[in-house]
Structure formats: structure tokens, C-alpha cells
Design an enzyme around this catalytic site. Structure first.
Site, PDB file in Angstrom:
ATOM      1  N   PHE A  11      43.570  42.094  80.702  1.00 55.07           N
ATOM      2  CA  PHE A  11      43.409  40.960  79.574  1.00 55.07           C
ATOM      3  C   PHE A  11      42.105  40.375  79.981  1.00 55.07           C
ATOM      4  CE2 PHE A  11      44.646  36.267  79.394  1.00 55.07           C
ATOM      5  CZ  PHE A  11      44.243  36.241  78.045  1.00 55.07           C
ATOM      6  N   ALA A  78      43.795  42.602  89.990  1.00 51.42           N
ATOM      7  CA  ALA A  78      45.143  41.932  90.719  1.00 51.42           C
ATOM      8  C   ALA A  78      46.508  42.429  90.116  1.00 51.42           C
ATOM      9  CB  ALA A  78      44.949  40.576  90.584  1.00 51.42           C
ATOM     10  N   TYR A 180      52.470  35.187  94.622  1.00 56.25           N
ATOM     11  CA  TYR A 180      51.294  35.419  94.020  1.00 56.25           C
ATOM     12  C   TYR A 180      50.168  34.215  94.363  1.00 56.25           C
ATOM     13  CZ  TYR A 180      48.115  35.288  89.757  1.00 56.25           C
ATOM     14  OH  TYR A 180      46.872  34.918  88.997  1.00 56.25           O
TER      15      TYR A 180
END
Ligand SMILES: NC(=O)c1ccc[n+]([C@@H]2O[C@H](COP(=O)([O-])OP(=O)(O)OC[C@H]3O[C@@H](n4cnc5c(N)ncnc54)[C@H](O)[C@@H]3O)[C@@H](O)[C@H]2O)c1
Ligand SMILES: [Zn+2]
Length: 349
Positions: A11, A78, A180
Site C-alpha cells: 500500500f 513488514a 506488531y
């Protein structure tokens, strides 16, 4: 300059690739096409014409092929999002932390001394708060019975009185609250250690809530804006947690790409990893975002459903001053315009 963009099929990375190439630099994209992010298993069509390499950032051989000739590494790759349960921790740590360590080692071996790291506002945990009596304080984790009873605002840890939320500066205490978040902060720490050892420079860009075209659809790994947008597309009301008054900074992906270009082209200070908030500077509530999207899409009025997930924070709103002063970056897309565009923008499957 020649720039390696890891995660460049994603993205944010794909917008960075376009902006960096558009300003005259040479770009190579390295992306493993992680199945959670790319159901099709192929490079997306918006990278047609780009130099792309399919490979994993943990693979030293592939790095050995792409790094020669590179001046700056822009590390976006990631595993993102809140995740599902602790069984995904090894994947988060493997991709985000081992991945960063391997990239840093390979940069050292190839004499590359400039890194732009995609970090995140999740490293802060709760935002910045002020108690009238005690000044700046760090509230602890909110209690489940408070959340169940609809008491969403954290109180002063010293006197329990209500707090005034403020802007989070980069030197605020760090308090990652999820797997995360822990792995994003570890990326910064690894990059700091590397900078100290090598004299290299790192800009750690702490993105706030990024939205815009190509955002992934509704998955456990997607951000709240795309979850609302996907609900509206199904004709359903967006379900807003808590009371909808939790504040965030929603920053458009084109602005995030410009911040990356600024970091790629601005020499940092040798031997340091410098964190910088990347935000719009104009905070909004999650409820306001749901309303703006519902209106733009002509969909049902958002439903405020209460509740909060463990680890959710109440307000995180960034101080944009350092990005302006050190990178010359200021977001250009207003919330109202960005949301109208986002309502019609293509999402990624
Ligand atoms: N989206 C947000 O709101 C947000 C906020 C803060 C920080 N960030 C950070 O921005 C960066 C980009 O996130 P995004 O939202 O574009 O996510 P994304 O999932 O769209 O992009 C990540 C890309 O990395 C690739 N990738 C994953 N593992 C890889 C590996 N081992 N080797 C090579 N490539 C790999 C994926 O295939 C994907 O294309 C991430 O570092 C993320 O932590 C995102
Ligand atoms: Zn107090």
C-alpha cells in the site's frame, strides 16, 4: 540516486516508488508478495514498468543481488496490523525484526549508509496527556471493567482526575502494546544500533493512521478506515468502537509518500536514528471518520457499538513540528478531501 524500496508492492511502498521515480531517481522494488497482502500472488499492475524483484528481505542472497549500486534503502516491508492471536508472533518477529537485521547487515557489507525506515505511531502506546495538578503524565493500560462500563477516557495515574489529551512529540515515552508494535519498536532499536556502529544515518518515520488508494481490504491486518469502507460497500453501517470519540491523526498515503521522498533526499545526522512523526497535523475522531466516509459513500449512518480491544489506546495525536523543521514536510491533503477521494478509491484485494 538509486533507491531500494523493500515492500514496494504494498500500500504505502507502491506510492513511495511512484513519487521517488517521478522525481528523477532510479528505483528498485524488493517484495516477497506476502499472501496476507497480495492474494493474487503477482506484482500489482500499478508497478508495471518498474524494476521489481520478488524476494524476502531475510534472504541475504537476494539482497546481495539488489543492493550493489543502491544509495539509500527505504525499508517498508513488514507484516502489519493487529494480528489475530499470539500464534502470529513468530511471523511478526521474523519478518519485521530478523528482516530488518538482515537488511542492515547487508547494507553494511555493501557500504550503504543511509536508511529510511517505516516505523509507526504504535511505538507510543497511549498518546500524550496532561493532568491539571500533575502536568504531563503517562496513563497505564485502561481497565477492562472501566471499558465495559463505558469509561473510555484514561484518568491521571496519580490522582485519577480526567486528563487533557495533547500532541505526542518524538521524545515521548515508548510503550508498544501489541506484538506488531513491539516488533516496530525493535526495528528502530536495531537501526539505532546499526547507525551507532557504522556512522550511518536513519530517518525512522513514525506514520500515523495512513489511508488512501490501494489500502488493503477488510482483514485482521487492515486499518480502521478500510474496515469502515468495506462495511459501507456491503451496505452495512460502519461499527465504531468505544464512543467514537477516540482521536487519531489520519494521514493520506500521498503525503506519506512525500515524507519518504523528503527523508530519502535529506541527509541525516551521522550515527543516529532520528524518529519523526509523519502525520497530517489535524486530528479527528474515529467517529468523525466513519461519518465522513458514510456520507461520501451515501451509506448508512455509523453505529457506535462500545467496547475496546485489549491494548487499544484512547487518543494518539502527533506533533508535526519535527517533520516540518527537519524534513521540510507538511501534509497537503485535507481530511475532508481525502475521505471523499478514499470513498471511491480502489482498495487492494
Ligand atoms: N498502513 C498504516 O497505517 C501504517 C502505519 C504505520 C506504519 N506502517 C508501516 O508502513 C510499512 C508499509 O505498510 P503498508 O500499510 O503499506 O502494508 P502492506 O502490507 O500493504 O505492505 C507491506 C509490503 O511488504 C511486503 N513484505 C512483507 N514481508 C516481506 C518480506 N519478508 N520480504 C519482502 N517483502 C515483504 C508485503 O508483500 C507488502 O507488499 C510497514 O512497515 C508498516 O509497518 C503502516
Ligand atoms: Zn493528576
Amino acid at each position: 540516486m538509486r533507491v531500494l524500496i523493500t515492500g514496494g508492492a504494498g500500500f504505502i511502498g507502491s506510492h513511495v516508488a511512484e513519487v521517488v521515480r517521478g522525481s528523477g531517481h532510479s528505483v528498485v522494488v524488493l517484495d516477497s508478495l506476502l499472501p496476507q497482502a497480495h492474494s493474487g500472488g503477482e506484482f500489482p499492475e500499478w508497478l508495471d514498468g518498474f524494476e521489481v524483484v520478488r524476494g524476502d528481505v531475510r534472504d541475504r542472497d537476494v539482497l546481495g543481488r539488489v543492493l550493489p549500486g543502491v544509495d539509500v534503502v527505504c525499508h517498508q516491508a513488514a507484516m502489519v496490523g493487529h494480528g489475530v492471536d499470539p500464534s502470529d508472533a513468530p511471523d511478526y518477529a521474523g519478518i519485521n525484526d530478523l528482516g530488518t537485521a538482515v537488511v542492515l547487515a547487508a547494507m553494511y557489507e555493501h557500504g550503504i549508509d543511509r536508511l529510511v525506515l517505516a516505523s509507526s505511531m504504535v511505538v507510543y502506546g497511549e498518546g500524550r496527556y496532561r493532568c491539571e495538578a500533575h502536568g504531563t503524565v503517562t496513563p497505564g493500560q485502561r481497565r477492562v471493567d472501566d471499558l465495559d462500563a463505558g469509561r473510555f477516557e484514561p484518568g491521571c495515574p496519580l490522582c485519577g482526575e480526567p486528563l487533557e489529551p495533547g500532541l505526542v512529540p518524538e521524545d515521548a515515552p515508548l510503550d508498544p502494546r501489541s506484538t506488531y508494535a513491539a516488533t516496530k519498536l525493535a526495528q528502530e532499536h536495531l537501526s539505532s544500533a546499526w547507525a551507532r556502529q557504522t556512522g550511518g544515518t536513519v530517518w525512522a518515520l513514525r506514520y500515523h493512521n495512513v489511508y488512501g488508494p490501494r489500502m488493503p481490504k477488510d482483514t485482521p491486518y487492515a486499518g480502521v478506515a478500510s474496515i469502515f469502507r468495506s462495511a459501507l460497500e456491503r451496505g452495512e453501517a460502519p461499527r465504531v468502537m468505544e464512543d467514537g470519540k477516540q482521536r487519531r491523526d489520519f494521514v493520506h498515503v500521498s503525503d506519506v509518500a512525500m515524507a519518504n521522498l523528503a527523508a530519502i533526499t535529506t541527509p541525516g545526522s551521522a550515527g543516529t536514528c532520528r524518529p519523526v512523526n509523519v502525520c497530517s497535523g489535524s486530528p479527528h475522531t474515529v467517529g468523525e471518520m466513519a461519518v465522513a466516509l458514510a456520507e461520501a459513500m451515501g451509506g448508512p449512518v455509523p453505529e457506535v457499538v462500545g467496547g475496546a480491544r485489549p491494548g487499544d489506546v484512547r487518543h494518539v495525536v502527533a506533533d508535526p513540528a519535527r517533520a516540518r523543521d527537519e524534513l521540510g514536510f507538511q501534509a497537503g491533503i485535507a481530511f475532508e478531501d481525502g475521505m471523499v477521494e478514499f470513498a471511491k478509491a480502489p482498495l487492494r484485494g
